[in-house]
Design a protein around this motif. Structure first.
Motif, PDB file in Angstrom:
ATOM      1  N   LEU A 182    -102.598  11.191  36.139  1.00 46.25           N
ATOM      2  CA  LEU A 182    -102.100  10.229  37.110  1.00 46.25           C
ATOM      3  C   LEU A 182    -101.738   8.935  36.654  1.00 46.25           C
ATOM      4  O   LEU A 182    -100.386   8.364  36.823  1.00 46.25           O
ATOM      5  CB  LEU A 182    -103.070  10.085  37.986  1.00 46.25           C
ATOM      6  N   ARG A 183    -102.362   8.228  35.726  1.00 46.75           N
ATOM      7  CA  ARG A 183    -102.173   7.052  35.017  1.00 46.75           C
ATOM      8  C   ARG A 183    -100.919   7.271  34.314  1.00 46.75           C
ATOM      9  O   ARG A 183     -99.993   6.353  34.339  1.00 46.75           O
ATOM     10  CB  ARG A 183    -103.181   6.635  34.123  1.00 46.75           C
ATOM     11  N   THR A 184    -100.720   8.253  33.493  1.00 45.45           N
ATOM     12  CA  THR A 184     -99.511   8.474  32.645  1.00 45.45           C
ATOM     13  C   THR A 184     -98.277   8.920  33.487  1.00 45.45           C
ATOM     14  O   THR A 184     -97.101   8.307  33.498  1.00 45.45           O
ATOM     15  CB  THR A 184     -99.706   9.761  31.829  1.00 45.45           C
ATOM     16  N   PHE A 185     -98.438   9.418  34.684  1.00 42.07           N
ATOM     17  CA  PHE A 185     -97.341   9.630  35.537  1.00 42.07           C
ATOM     18  C   PHE A 185     -96.912   8.509  36.091  1.00 42.07           C
ATOM     19  O   PHE A 185     -95.664   7.981  36.172  1.00 42.07           O
ATOM     20  CB  PHE A 185     -97.826  10.540  36.407  1.00 42.07           C
ATOM     21  N   ILE A 186     -97.797   7.461  36.796  1.00 45.88           N
ATOM     22  CA  ILE A 186     -97.341   6.319  37.245  1.00 45.88           C
ATOM     23  C   ILE A 186     -96.838   5.463  36.397  1.00 45.88           C
ATOM     24  O   ILE A 186     -95.584   4.930  36.858  1.00 45.88           O
ATOM     25  CB  ILE A 186     -98.571   5.723  38.027  1.00 45.88           C
ATOM     26  N   LYS A 187     -97.349   5.272  35.329  1.00 44.14           N
ATOM     27  CA  LYS A 187     -96.743   4.512  34.308  1.00 44.14           C
ATOM     28  C   LYS A 187     -95.133   4.859  33.975  1.00 44.14           C
ATOM     29  O   LYS A 187     -94.216   4.057  33.799  1.00 44.14           O
ATOM     30  CB  LYS A 187     -97.613   4.531  33.096  1.00 44.14           C
ATOM     31  N   GLN A 188     -94.940   6.169  33.569  1.00 46.07           N
ATOM     32  CA  GLN A 188     -93.757   6.637  33.324  1.00 46.07           C
ATOM     33  C   GLN A 188     -92.578   6.563  34.329  1.00 46.07           C
ATOM     34  O   GLN A 188     -91.508   6.277  34.249  1.00 46.07           O
ATOM     35  CB  GLN A 188     -93.853   8.193  32.665  1.00 46.07           C
ATOM     36  N   TYR A 189     -93.072   6.692  35.704  1.00 45.94           N
ATOM     37  CA  TYR A 189     -92.298   6.426  36.977  1.00 45.94           C
ATOM     38  C   TYR A 189     -91.746   5.395  36.963  1.00 45.94           C
ATOM     39  O   TYR A 189     -90.400   5.088  37.090  1.00 45.94           O
ATOM     40  CB  TYR A 189     -92.935   7.052  38.048  1.00 45.94           C
ATOM     41  N   GLY A 194     -88.170   4.303  38.828  1.00 46.01           N
ATOM     42  CA  GLY A 194     -88.350   5.059  39.899  1.00 46.01           C
ATOM     43  C   GLY A 194     -88.638   4.045  41.249  1.00 46.01           C
ATOM     44  O   GLY A 194     -89.294   3.084  40.900  1.00 46.01           O
ATOM     45  N   THR A 195     -88.058   4.455  42.488  1.00 45.67           N
ATOM     46  CA  THR A 195     -88.290   3.720  43.408  1.00 45.67           C
ATOM     47  C   THR A 195     -89.777   3.663  43.887  1.00 45.67           C
ATOM     48  O   THR A 195     -89.989   4.802  44.195  1.00 45.67           O
ATOM     49  CB  THR A 195     -87.267   3.942  44.924  1.00 45.67           C
ATOM     50  N   VAL A 196     -90.438   2.770  44.182  1.00 38.16           N
ATOM     51  CA  VAL A 196     -91.773   2.734  44.550  1.00 38.16           C
ATOM     52  C   VAL A 196     -91.919   2.558  46.192  1.00 38.16           C
ATOM     53  O   VAL A 196     -92.439   3.694  46.777  1.00 38.16           O
ATOM     54  CB  VAL A 196     -92.727   1.725  44.078  1.00 38.16           C
ATOM     55  N   LEU A 197     -91.103   2.053  46.994  1.00 37.88           N
ATOM     56  CA  LEU A 197     -91.148   1.963  48.478  1.00 37.88           C
ATOM     57  C   LEU A 197     -89.777   1.358  48.629  1.00 37.88           C
ATOM     58  O   LEU A 197     -89.165   0.341  48.224  1.00 37.88           O
ATOM     59  CB  LEU A 197     -92.213   0.715  48.587  1.00 37.88           C
ATOM     60  N   ASP A 198     -89.239   2.123  49.835  1.00 34.44           N
ATOM     61  CA  ASP A 198     -87.763   1.707  50.191  1.00 34.44           C
ATOM     62  C   ASP A 198     -87.950   1.276  51.595  1.00 34.44           C
ATOM     63  O   ASP A 198     -88.442   2.172  52.618  1.00 34.44           O
ATOM     64  CB  ASP A 198     -86.992   3.172  50.161  1.00 34.44           C
TER      65      ASP A 198
END
Length: 299
Positions: A182-189, A194-198
Protein backbone atom coordinates in the motif's frame (compact mmCIF):
# COMPACT_ATOMS: atom_id res chain seq x y z
CA UNK A 1 -6.97 40.34 -1.32
CA UNK A 2 -5.29 37.00 -0.64
CA UNK A 3 -4.47 36.68 3.05
CA UNK A 4 -1.66 34.33 3.98
CA UNK A 5 -1.30 32.33 7.17
CA UNK A 6 2.21 32.17 8.59
CA UNK A 7 3.15 28.82 10.12
CA UNK A 8 6.35 27.66 11.74
CA UNK A 9 7.85 24.27 10.90
CA UNK A 10 9.99 21.79 12.80
CA UNK A 11 13.00 23.36 11.08
CA UNK A 12 13.54 26.83 12.62
CA UNK A 13 15.16 28.04 9.40
CA UNK A 14 12.03 27.28 7.34
CA UNK A 15 8.67 28.99 7.59
CA UNK A 16 5.48 28.35 5.63
CA UNK A 17 3.15 30.89 4.06
CA UNK A 18 -0.19 29.14 3.52
CA UNK A 19 -2.75 30.21 0.93
CA UNK A 20 -6.51 29.70 1.37
CA UNK A 21 -6.54 27.55 -1.81
CA UNK A 22 -4.21 25.21 -3.69
CA UNK A 23 -1.59 26.96 -5.81
CA UNK A 24 -0.11 23.96 -7.67
CA UNK A 25 -1.51 20.89 -9.39
CA UNK A 26 -0.14 17.58 -8.11
CA UNK A 27 3.45 18.81 -8.09
CA UNK A 28 5.99 20.21 -5.66
CA UNK A 29 8.84 22.54 -6.52
CA UNK A 30 12.17 23.38 -4.94
CA UNK A 31 14.46 26.23 -5.96
CA UNK A 32 17.96 26.78 -4.61
CA UNK A 33 18.62 30.03 -6.45
CA UNK A 34 17.09 32.53 -8.86
CA UNK A 35 18.48 30.74 -11.93
CA UNK A 36 16.55 27.58 -11.07
CA UNK A 37 13.32 29.54 -10.65
CA UNK A 38 12.74 30.36 -14.31
CA UNK A 39 9.19 28.97 -14.17
CA UNK A 40 8.27 30.71 -10.90
CA UNK A 41 8.12 34.50 -11.00
CA UNK A 42 7.19 34.49 -7.31
CA UNK A 43 10.27 32.48 -6.34
CA UNK A 44 12.44 34.78 -8.44
CA UNK A 45 10.99 37.75 -6.59
CA UNK A 46 11.73 36.15 -3.23
CA UNK A 47 15.35 35.46 -4.15
CA UNK A 48 15.95 39.21 -4.35
CA UNK A 49 15.71 39.13 -0.55
CA UNK A 50 19.30 38.58 0.65
CA UNK A 51 18.34 36.10 3.38
CA UNK A 52 16.37 33.68 1.17
CA UNK A 53 18.25 30.40 0.74
CA UNK A 54 15.62 28.01 -0.69
CA UNK A 55 12.02 28.34 -1.87
CA UNK A 56 9.58 25.42 -1.78
CA UNK A 57 6.17 25.55 -3.48
CA UNK A 58 3.63 22.78 -2.98
CA UNK A 59 -0.08 22.27 -2.43
CA UNK A 60 -1.41 25.40 -0.75
CA UNK A 61 1.82 26.89 0.57
CA UNK A 62 5.13 28.56 -0.16
CA UNK A 63 7.91 27.65 2.26
CA UNK A 64 11.09 29.68 2.54
CA UNK A 65 14.38 28.64 4.08
CA UNK A 66 16.50 31.52 5.37
CA UNK A 67 20.19 32.08 5.83
CA UNK A 68 21.22 32.70 9.43
CA UNK A 69 21.80 36.41 8.85
CA UNK A 70 18.24 37.13 10.05
CA UNK A 71 15.61 35.69 12.38
CA UNK A 72 12.12 34.93 11.08
CA UNK A 73 10.50 36.95 13.84
CA UNK A 74 12.12 40.04 12.34
CA UNK A 75 11.11 39.51 8.71
CA UNK A 76 8.25 37.00 8.35
CA UNK A 77 5.49 39.62 8.33
CA UNK A 78 7.31 41.62 5.66
CA UNK A 79 7.75 38.51 3.50
CA UNK A 80 4.06 37.65 3.84
CA UNK A 81 3.10 41.19 2.81
CA UNK A 82 5.42 41.02 -0.19
CA UNK A 83 3.86 37.75 -1.36
CA UNK A 84 0.34 39.09 -0.85
CA UNK A 85 1.17 42.25 -2.79
CA UNK A 86 2.74 40.17 -5.57
CA UNK A 87 -0.46 38.10 -5.90
CA UNK A 88 -2.72 41.15 -5.70
CA UNK A 89 -0.89 42.69 -8.66
CA UNK A 90 -1.54 39.57 -10.74
CA UNK A 91 1.85 37.96 -10.27
CA UNK A 92 2.28 34.35 -11.39
CA UNK A 93 3.29 31.77 -8.80
CA UNK A 94 4.13 28.87 -11.13
CA UNK A 95 4.11 28.61 -14.91
CA UNK A 96 3.26 24.92 -14.71
CA UNK A 97 3.03 24.40 -18.46
CA UNK A 98 6.77 24.98 -18.74
CA UNK A 99 7.45 22.61 -15.85
CA UNK A 100 11.23 23.09 -15.83
CA UNK A 101 11.68 22.82 -12.10
CA UNK A 102 12.62 19.74 -10.18
CA UNK A 103 9.77 17.51 -9.15
CA UNK A 104 10.20 16.56 -5.53
CA UNK A 105 9.96 12.90 -4.59
CA UNK A 106 7.12 12.09 -2.23
CA UNK A 107 7.69 10.46 1.13
CA UNK A 108 5.02 8.13 2.50
CA UNK A 109 5.22 6.32 5.81
CA UNK A 110 2.78 4.25 7.82
CA UNK A 111 1.66 4.97 11.38
CA UNK A 112 -0.24 2.59 13.60
CA UNK A 113 -3.53 3.74 15.13
CA UNK A 114 -5.54 2.64 18.19
CA UNK A 115 -7.76 0.78 15.73
CA UNK A 116 -6.00 -2.50 14.82
CA UNK A 117 -7.90 -2.59 11.52
CA UNK A 118 -6.73 0.87 10.40
CA UNK A 119 -3.35 2.24 9.37
CA UNK A 120 -2.47 5.87 8.72
CA UNK A 121 -0.31 6.67 5.68
CA UNK A 122 1.31 10.09 6.06
CA UNK A 123 2.38 11.88 2.87
CA UNK A 124 4.95 14.68 2.61
CA UNK A 125 2.53 17.00 0.79
CA UNK A 126 -0.96 18.39 1.16
CA UNK A 127 -3.61 16.06 -0.27
CA UNK A 128 -6.89 17.78 0.61
CA UNK A 129 -8.14 20.72 2.63
CA UNK A 130 -11.30 18.88 3.66
CA UNK A 131 -11.73 15.60 5.51
CA UNK A 132 -13.61 13.04 3.45
CA UNK A 133 -14.52 9.40 4.00
CA UNK A 134 -15.34 6.63 1.52
CA UNK A 135 -17.07 3.49 2.75
CA UNK A 136 -16.84 1.69 -0.61
CA UNK A 137 -15.76 2.17 -4.21
CA UNK A 138 -19.21 3.42 -5.25
CA UNK A 139 -18.78 6.43 -2.95
CA UNK A 140 -15.30 7.18 -4.31
CA UNK A 141 -16.16 8.70 -7.69
CA UNK A 142 -14.54 11.97 -6.60
CA UNK A 143 -11.25 10.31 -5.70
CA UNK A 144 -9.38 8.37 -8.38
CA UNK A 145 -6.81 7.42 -5.75
CA UNK A 146 -9.47 5.95 -3.46
CA UNK A 147 -10.95 4.05 -6.40
CA UNK A 148 -7.57 2.48 -7.10
CA UNK A 149 -7.07 1.60 -3.45
CA UNK A 150 -10.45 -0.12 -3.29
CA UNK A 151 -9.22 -2.50 -5.99
CA UNK A 152 -7.02 -4.12 -3.37
CA UNK A 153 -9.23 -6.92 -1.99
CA UNK A 154 -8.33 -6.19 1.62
CA UNK A 155 -9.24 -2.46 1.59
CA UNK A 156 -12.54 -1.85 3.39
CA UNK A 157 -12.74 1.92 3.97
CA UNK A 158 -10.67 5.02 3.19
CA UNK A 159 -10.45 8.35 4.98
CA UNK A 160 -8.44 11.37 3.78
CA UNK A 161 -7.55 14.60 5.52
CA UNK A 162 -4.80 17.15 4.96
CA UNK A 163 -1.62 15.11 4.36
CA UNK A 164 -2.67 11.59 5.29
CA UNK A 165 -4.80 8.64 4.21
CA UNK A 166 -6.28 6.19 6.71
CA UNK A 167 -6.99 2.75 5.30
CA UNK A 168 -9.27 0.32 7.13
CA UNK A 169 -8.78 -3.29 6.08
CA UNK A 170 -10.73 -6.49 6.15
CA UNK A 171 -9.31 -9.23 8.37
CA UNK A 172 -8.18 -11.40 5.44
CA UNK A 173 -4.62 -10.02 5.68
CA UNK A 174 -2.34 -8.77 8.42
CA UNK A 175 -0.70 -5.35 8.18
CA UNK A 176 2.70 -7.02 7.97
CA UNK A 177 1.61 -8.58 4.69
CA UNK A 178 0.16 -5.49 3.00
CA UNK A 179 1.69 -2.30 4.45
CA UNK A 180 4.64 -2.16 2.05
CA UNK A 181 2.40 -2.80 -0.95
CA UNK A 182 0.00 0.00 0.00
CA UNK A 183 2.74 2.46 0.91
CA UNK A 184 4.57 1.86 -2.37
CA UNK A 185 1.38 2.20 -4.40
CA UNK A 186 0.37 5.49 -2.75
CA UNK A 187 3.88 6.90 -3.16
CA UNK A 188 4.13 6.01 -6.86
CA UNK A 189 0.59 7.16 -7.61
CA UNK A 190 1.19 10.62 -6.15
CA UNK A 191 4.69 10.99 -7.63
CA UNK A 192 3.27 10.18 -11.07
CA UNK A 193 0.82 13.06 -10.76
CA UNK A 194 -2.31 11.01 -10.12
CA UNK A 195 -5.40 12.91 -8.95
CA UNK A 196 -6.10 12.40 -5.27
CA UNK A 197 -9.42 14.22 -4.99
CA UNK A 198 -11.51 16.03 -7.59
CA UNK A 199 -13.77 18.45 -5.72
CA UNK A 200 -15.89 19.01 -8.83
CA UNK A 201 -17.01 15.37 -8.74
CA UNK A 202 -18.14 15.29 -5.13
CA UNK A 203 -21.75 14.13 -4.90
CA UNK A 204 -22.35 16.55 -2.03
CA UNK A 205 -19.93 19.47 -2.43
CA UNK A 206 -18.10 20.32 0.75
CA UNK A 207 -19.28 23.51 2.36
CA UNK A 208 -17.27 26.65 1.80
CA UNK A 209 -15.92 28.46 4.83
CA UNK A 210 -18.59 31.14 4.43
CA UNK A 211 -21.38 28.55 4.45
CA UNK A 212 -19.85 26.80 7.44
CA UNK A 213 -19.73 30.08 9.32
CA UNK A 214 -23.33 30.81 8.36
CA UNK A 215 -24.49 27.40 9.59
CA UNK A 216 -22.49 27.84 12.80
CA UNK A 217 -24.09 31.21 13.51
CA UNK A 218 -27.57 29.65 13.32
CA UNK A 219 -26.81 27.13 16.08
CA UNK A 220 -27.69 27.61 19.73
CA UNK A 221 -24.99 28.82 22.10
CA UNK A 222 -24.32 25.41 23.66
CA UNK A 223 -23.87 23.76 20.26
CA UNK A 224 -21.42 26.49 19.28
CA UNK A 225 -19.42 25.92 22.45
CA UNK A 226 -19.37 22.17 21.83
CA UNK A 227 -18.11 22.64 18.26
CA UNK A 228 -15.37 24.99 19.44
CA UNK A 229 -14.24 22.50 22.08
CA UNK A 230 -14.20 19.64 19.56
CA UNK A 231 -12.28 21.72 17.02
CA UNK A 232 -9.66 23.00 19.46
CA UNK A 233 -9.11 20.09 21.82
CA UNK A 234 -10.46 16.88 20.30
CA UNK A 235 -9.90 16.96 16.54
CA UNK A 236 -6.10 17.39 16.70
CA UNK A 237 -5.86 14.35 18.97
CA UNK A 238 -8.02 12.06 16.84
CA UNK A 239 -6.33 13.30 13.65
CA UNK A 240 -3.01 12.16 15.10
CA UNK A 241 -4.57 8.70 15.28
CA UNK A 242 -5.78 8.83 11.68
CA UNK A 243 -9.38 9.70 12.46
CA UNK A 244 -11.86 12.51 12.69
CA UNK A 245 -14.86 13.55 14.77
CA UNK A 246 -17.73 15.58 13.34
CA UNK A 247 -20.42 17.36 15.35
CA UNK A 248 -23.85 16.14 14.25
CA UNK A 249 -26.32 17.66 16.72
CA UNK A 250 -27.08 18.57 20.31
CA UNK A 251 -30.37 17.75 22.03
CA UNK A 252 -30.97 20.17 24.87
CA UNK A 253 -33.83 18.10 26.32
CA UNK A 254 -31.66 15.00 26.80
CA UNK A 255 -28.29 16.77 27.05
CA UNK A 256 -27.04 14.46 24.30
CA UNK A 257 -24.24 15.39 21.91
CA UNK A 258 -24.33 13.32 18.73
CA UNK A 259 -21.10 12.97 16.78
CA UNK A 260 -19.85 11.07 13.74
CA UNK A 261 -16.61 9.11 14.06
CA UNK A 262 -14.56 8.83 10.86
CA UNK A 263 -11.39 7.20 9.62
CA UNK A 264 -9.49 5.08 12.11
CA UNK A 265 -11.94 6.14 14.84
CA UNK A 266 -14.88 4.51 13.07
CA UNK A 267 -15.31 1.00 14.42
CA UNK A 268 -12.31 1.32 16.70
CA UNK A 269 -12.64 -0.91 19.79
CA UNK A 270 -11.43 1.93 22.00
CA UNK A 271 -13.74 4.58 20.52
CA UNK A 272 -16.43 4.02 23.17
CA UNK A 273 -13.85 4.55 25.89
CA UNK A 274 -12.61 7.67 24.10
CA UNK A 275 -16.13 9.06 23.84
CA UNK A 276 -17.13 8.38 27.43
CA UNK A 277 -13.91 8.78 29.40
CA UNK A 278 -12.32 11.41 27.20
CA UNK A 279 -14.66 13.59 25.18
CA UNK A 280 -17.73 13.29 27.41
CA UNK A 281 -15.79 14.12 30.57
CA UNK A 282 -14.12 17.04 28.84
CA UNK A 283 -17.45 18.49 27.74
CA UNK A 284 -18.95 18.00 31.21
CA UNK A 285 -16.05 19.89 32.73
CA UNK A 286 -15.76 22.69 30.17
CA UNK A 287 -19.53 23.23 29.91
CA UNK A 288 -19.99 22.79 33.66
CA UNK A 289 -22.81 20.31 33.11
CA UNK A 290 -22.57 16.78 34.52
CA UNK A 291 -25.63 15.64 32.55
CA UNK A 292 -23.89 15.91 29.17
CA UNK A 293 -23.77 12.65 27.21
CA UNK A 294 -21.87 11.92 24.01
CA UNK A 295 -23.12 9.35 21.51
CA UNK A 296 -21.73 8.25 18.16
CA UNK A 297 -24.43 8.06 15.50
CA UNK A 298 -22.38 5.59 13.45
CA UNK A 299 -21.47 3.16 16.22
Amino acid sequence: MTKLTIKETQNPAIIKFEFPDFITRNQSYEYKNIDEATDSPLAQQLFYLPFVKTVYISGNFVAVERYSIVEWDDVKEDVAEQIEEFIQKGGVIITESENKSKKLPVTVYGETTPNPSALKFVVSKMLTKNAIEFKNIDQAAASPLAQELFKFPYVKEIFMDENYISVTKYEINSWDEITLELRTFIKQYIENGGTVLDDSLLAAPLKSEDKKDEAFDKLDETSQKIINILEEYVKPAVAADGGNIVFESYDESTKTVNVIMQGACSGCPSSTFTLKSGIENMLKSMLNDEQIKVESVNG
